[in-house]
Design an enzyme around this catalytic site. Sequence first.
Site, PDB file in Angstrom:
ATOM      1  N   PHE A  50      40.089  49.227  47.876  1.00 23.82           N
ATOM      2  CA  PHE A  50      39.135  49.564  46.820  1.00 23.82           C
ATOM      3  C   PHE A  50      38.339  50.819  47.180  1.00 23.82           C
ATOM      4  CE2 PHE A  50      35.480  48.855  43.981  1.00 23.82           C
ATOM      5  CZ  PHE A  50      36.149  48.544  42.809  1.00 23.82           C
ATOM      6  N   HIS A  81      41.510  38.404  43.033  1.00 24.48           N
ATOM      7  CA  HIS A  81      41.066  39.536  43.848  1.00 24.48           C
ATOM      8  C   HIS A  81      42.160  40.600  43.947  1.00 24.48           C
ATOM      9  CE1 HIS A  81      38.672  41.558  46.911  1.00 24.48           C
ATOM     10  NE2 HIS A  81      39.754  41.623  47.671  1.00 24.48           N
TER      11      HIS A  81
END
Length: 149
Positions: A50, A81
């Site tokens: 991320f 996730h």
Amino acid sequence: MPDLDAAGLTVGIVATQWNEAIVGRLIEGAQRAIAASGATSVSDVVPGAFELPFGAQSLIRSGSVDAVVVIGAVIRGETTHYELVSEGCAQGVMQVQLATGVPIGMGVLTVENEEQAMARSEPAGGHNVGEEATVAAIEMALLAARHRA
């Protein structure tokens, strides 16, 4: 892999800390591609996939690179996730390269399991997404240089 003459170019490698064994193999592939092309490299490490877009953007803003390759491995787990991280990473990388005009090779595996990740991060002579993404980034940097000339 195509024969590339990237002498004089600098390629940044931004890699994640997660899935270290797999990421290490992808980094080796990226380094092989850079060495084979005659380019030089700089590298940074970020916590996870991320964070790769921000890491790439920071390196690009330093003015020290002609292209970047982001390296990581996102392996599906039991929650959503996986989707959030992989989608955020991909969209972020695309936004950074379009906003900066500096190409970014996408060397981030998004796989179902570790077996798939290992198959896509093979050593020299095998399928290695890190190497393939680096070649793509170098090809795009050379293309951009031709258009500036």
